[in-house]
Structure formats: C-alpha cells, structure tokens
Design a protein around this motif. Structure first.
Motif, PDB file in Angstrom:
ATOM      1  N   GLU A   1       0.302   0.481  39.025  1.00  0.00           N
ATOM      2  CA  GLU A   1      -1.005   0.637  38.377  1.00  0.00           C
ATOM      3  C   GLU A   1      -1.573  -0.698  37.896  1.00  0.00           C
ATOM      4  O   GLU A   1      -2.787  -0.899  37.913  1.00  0.00           O
ATOM      5  CB  GLU A   1      -0.889   1.603  37.189  1.00  0.00           C
ATOM      6  N   MET A   2      -0.726  -1.616  37.494  1.00  0.00           N
ATOM      7  CA  MET A   2      -1.189  -2.904  36.978  1.00  0.00           C
ATOM      8  C   MET A   2      -1.956  -3.695  38.042  1.00  0.00           C
ATOM      9  O   MET A   2      -2.786  -4.527  37.706  1.00  0.00           O
ATOM     10  CB  MET A   2      -0.019  -3.706  36.409  1.00  0.00           C
ATOM     11  N   LYS A   3      -1.712  -3.393  39.303  1.00  0.00           N
ATOM     12  CA  LYS A   3      -2.422  -4.066  40.392  1.00  0.00           C
ATOM     13  C   LYS A   3      -3.842  -3.531  40.581  1.00  0.00           C
ATOM     14  O   LYS A   3      -4.628  -4.125  41.318  1.00  0.00           O
ATOM     15  CB  LYS A   3      -1.650  -3.884  41.707  1.00  0.00           C
ATOM     16  N   GLU A   4      -4.173  -2.435  39.921  1.00  0.00           N
ATOM     17  CA  GLU A   4      -5.446  -1.739  40.144  1.00  0.00           C
ATOM     18  C   GLU A   4      -6.596  -2.231  39.257  1.00  0.00           C
ATOM     19  O   GLU A   4      -7.724  -1.785  39.407  1.00  0.00           O
ATOM     20  CB  GLU A   4      -5.258  -0.230  39.945  1.00  0.00           C
ATOM     21  N   GLU A   5      -6.334  -3.149  38.349  1.00  0.00           N
ATOM     22  CA  GLU A   5      -7.384  -3.578  37.418  1.00  0.00           C
ATOM     23  C   GLU A   5      -8.620  -4.125  38.126  1.00  0.00           C
ATOM     24  O   GLU A   5      -9.722  -4.022  37.613  1.00  0.00           O
ATOM     25  CB  GLU A   5      -6.849  -4.586  36.408  1.00  0.00           C
ATOM     26  N   VAL A   6      -8.458  -4.646  39.326  1.00  0.00           N
ATOM     27  CA  VAL A   6      -9.592  -5.214  40.073  1.00  0.00           C
ATOM     28  C   VAL A   6     -10.628  -4.142  40.432  1.00  0.00           C
ATOM     29  O   VAL A   6     -11.767  -4.471  40.751  1.00  0.00           O
ATOM     30  CB  VAL A   6      -9.139  -5.945  41.352  1.00  0.00           C
ATOM     31  N   HIS A   7     -10.258  -2.879  40.368  1.00  0.00           N
ATOM     32  CA  HIS A   7     -11.170  -1.796  40.737  1.00  0.00           C
ATOM     33  C   HIS A   7     -11.979  -1.274  39.548  1.00  0.00           C
ATOM     34  O   HIS A   7     -12.730  -0.309  39.695  1.00  0.00           O
ATOM     35  CB  HIS A   7     -10.382  -0.639  41.367  1.00  0.00           C
ATOM     36  N   PHE A   8     -11.845  -1.891  38.394  1.00  0.00           N
ATOM     37  CA  PHE A   8     -12.521  -1.432  37.181  1.00  0.00           C
ATOM     38  C   PHE A   8     -13.644  -2.395  36.798  1.00  0.00           C
ATOM     39  O   PHE A   8     -13.607  -3.574  37.117  1.00  0.00           O
ATOM     40  CB  PHE A   8     -11.501  -1.278  36.039  1.00  0.00           C
ATOM     41  N   ASP A   9     -14.641  -1.855  36.107  1.00  0.00           N
ATOM     42  CA  ASP A   9     -15.808  -2.659  35.706  1.00  0.00           C
ATOM     43  C   ASP A   9     -15.441  -3.724  34.679  1.00  0.00           C
ATOM     44  O   ASP A   9     -16.000  -4.823  34.694  1.00  0.00           O
ATOM     45  CB  ASP A   9     -16.903  -1.755  35.112  1.00  0.00           C
ATOM     46  N   GLN A  10     -14.545  -3.381  33.759  1.00  0.00           N
ATOM     47  CA  GLN A  10     -14.146  -4.299  32.690  1.00  0.00           C
ATOM     48  C   GLN A  10     -12.641  -4.200  32.484  1.00  0.00           C
ATOM     49  O   GLN A  10     -12.034  -3.156  32.755  1.00  0.00           O
ATOM     50  CB  GLN A  10     -14.840  -3.923  31.370  1.00  0.00           C
ATOM     51  N   VAL A  11     -12.052  -5.282  31.961  1.00  0.00           N
ATOM     52  CA  VAL A  11     -10.631  -5.296  31.634  1.00  0.00           C
ATOM     53  C   VAL A  11     -10.489  -5.754  30.187  1.00  0.00           C
ATOM     54  O   VAL A  11     -11.121  -6.726  29.769  1.00  0.00           O
ATOM     55  CB  VAL A  11      -9.847  -6.246  32.569  1.00  0.00           C
ATOM     56  N   VAL A  12      -9.659  -5.024  29.434  1.00  0.00           N
ATOM     57  CA  VAL A  12      -9.370  -5.381  28.045  1.00  0.00           C
ATOM     58  C   VAL A  12      -7.872  -5.661  27.952  1.00  0.00           C
ATOM     59  O   VAL A  12      -7.050  -4.791  28.258  1.00  0.00           O
ATOM     60  CB  VAL A  12      -9.774  -4.243  27.076  1.00  0.00           C
ATOM     61  N   LEU A  13      -7.523  -6.871  27.555  1.00  0.00           N
ATOM     62  CA  LEU A  13      -6.128  -7.236  27.340  1.00  0.00           C
ATOM     63  C   LEU A  13      -5.732  -6.769  25.937  1.00  0.00           C
ATOM     64  O   LEU A  13      -6.368  -7.150  24.952  1.00  0.00           O
ATOM     65  CB  LEU A  13      -5.930  -8.752  27.462  1.00  0.00           C
ATOM     66  N   ASN A  14      -4.697  -5.942  25.853  1.00  0.00           N
ATOM     67  CA  ASN A  14      -4.238  -5.451  24.562  1.00  0.00           C
ATOM     68  C   ASN A  14      -2.992  -6.220  24.137  1.00  0.00           C
ATOM     69  O   ASN A  14      -1.877  -5.728  24.216  1.00  0.00           O
ATOM     70  CB  ASN A  14      -3.954  -3.947  24.615  1.00  0.00           C
ATOM     71  N   GLU A  15      -3.250  -7.454  23.709  1.00  0.00           N
ATOM     72  CA  GLU A  15      -2.175  -8.284  23.160  1.00  0.00           C
ATOM     73  C   GLU A  15      -2.219  -8.181  21.638  1.00  0.00           C
ATOM     74  O   GLU A  15      -1.206  -8.062  20.970  1.00  0.00           O
ATOM     75  CB  GLU A  15      -2.363  -9.726  23.622  1.00  0.00           C
TER      76      GLU A  15
END
Length: 188
Positions: free
Chosen positions: A155-169
């Motif tokens: 699933e971590m490879k799928e972020e490119v298919h989303f409009d936005q990415v939020v890093l939860n650090e």
C-alpha cells in the motif's frame, strides 16, 4: 445540492483514523461515512458507529443489489464497503462526507466521485513504525499483524495515486496540514 467527499486512505497504523476524528471535531460540515464490513467487531467498537458489521451473506446480498458505492475483499472473506445510502443521507443533510478507507477503497472512491472528491494518503516513514503502532493497539494476533504489515508494504507504493499526501511523523502537524487541505477543498 450534493456535497463534497474527502477520502482518507493509509496503511493500517499510519494514523488516518485519528486524523479523521480530529477533522470531524474541527470542521462542523464534515460527517463520517460509516463503512460496512464483514470482519469481527472489536470489543471497543459499536455497530452503526464504527462500522456496520454485516454477515458475509448480507454483504454479498448488498453487492448483488448494487447498494454499495464501492467495496473490496481486503482479505479472504473480509469485505469492506461504502453504502450508497450512507453518502446520500450525509449529502441530503447539506454536509460533506469524509471517508476513512483502505488504499484500494480510496482509489476506487476517487475514480467514482472524480472532481467531487479529494483523496488524501496518510503515510509514515517506514513499516517499522507501522508495526510498532499496530503492536501498541494490541488488537491483533501476531499472524494478523504480519498480514497487515505485508499488505502495508504494498500500500505504501500507492501514494502516487492520491491528490495529496500527509506525512504523519508529528500528529499535530499532520492534523493541521490535513485540516488546511480539507478546508481549501471544501471552499474551492
């Protein structure tokens, strides 16, 4: 008028549910879309609040009668899906719907809802962090935990298919960024 849809997806343990619940507290026009599932109810969960817990036969019946906007068989005989009636109810009340769904479900919802939706992927820096968070929940057997971690790697490879990415650090920073993204989308 139909509202907008906000789709949050992430691997298990990334913190999407915590972020979604924070946004529900901060943005009055958001309403949570309660998913349907065939997985067993955890001791802390309430039917109709956390999920609509359905038998496998009931879920398959809803698939056959096209009552689901989207659905996925996430694990063998473990289905998750979005009831059309749930989304229609939220929009009829003049609100915007927010989804907390797995990665496949998030991608599928975005394909269906197109410009009416924004898809947001919540990520962490690595699967070791996911394992620690899932172990802290203490809700799964070691076998299920390993299955979730294996799935998370894909699933971590799928972020490119989303409009936005939020890093939860840092959770507060992740919530603030998510709030900005959602409010900007609602107002657009």
């Amino acid at each position: 008028m139909e509202g907008k849809a906000i789709i949050f997806s992430a691997p298990s343990g990334a913190g999407k549910t915590t972020i979604v619940h924070s946004l529900l507290d901060r943005i009055p026009s958001l309403r949570f879309s309660i998913s349907a599932t065939t997985r067993p109810k955890r001791s802390t969960e309430i039917d109709g609040r956390d999920y609509y817990f359905l038998s496998l036969n009931d879920f398959k019946s809803k698939i056959d009668s096209e009552e689901l906007l989207e659905w996925e068989e996430v694990y063998t005989d473990t289905y998750y899906g979005t009831l059309k009636s749930e989304v229609e109810r939220i929009w009829a009340d003049g609100n915007h719907v927010i989804f907390d769904v797995d990665v496949k479900g998030g991608k599928h919802l975005k394909e269906i809802l197109e410009d009416q939706a924004i898809s947001i992927f919540v990520k962490v820096k690595g699967k070791e962090i996911l394992r620690e968070r899932l172990q802290m929940r203490n809700t799964e057997s070691e076998e299920v935990l390993n299955m979730r971690i294996d799935k998370a790697s894909e699933e971590m490879k799928e972020e490119v298919h989303f409009d936005q990415v939020v890093l939860n650090e840092n959770l507060d920073e992740a919530i603030n960024k998510a709030e900005f993204i959602v409010k900007s989308f609602i107002l657009s």
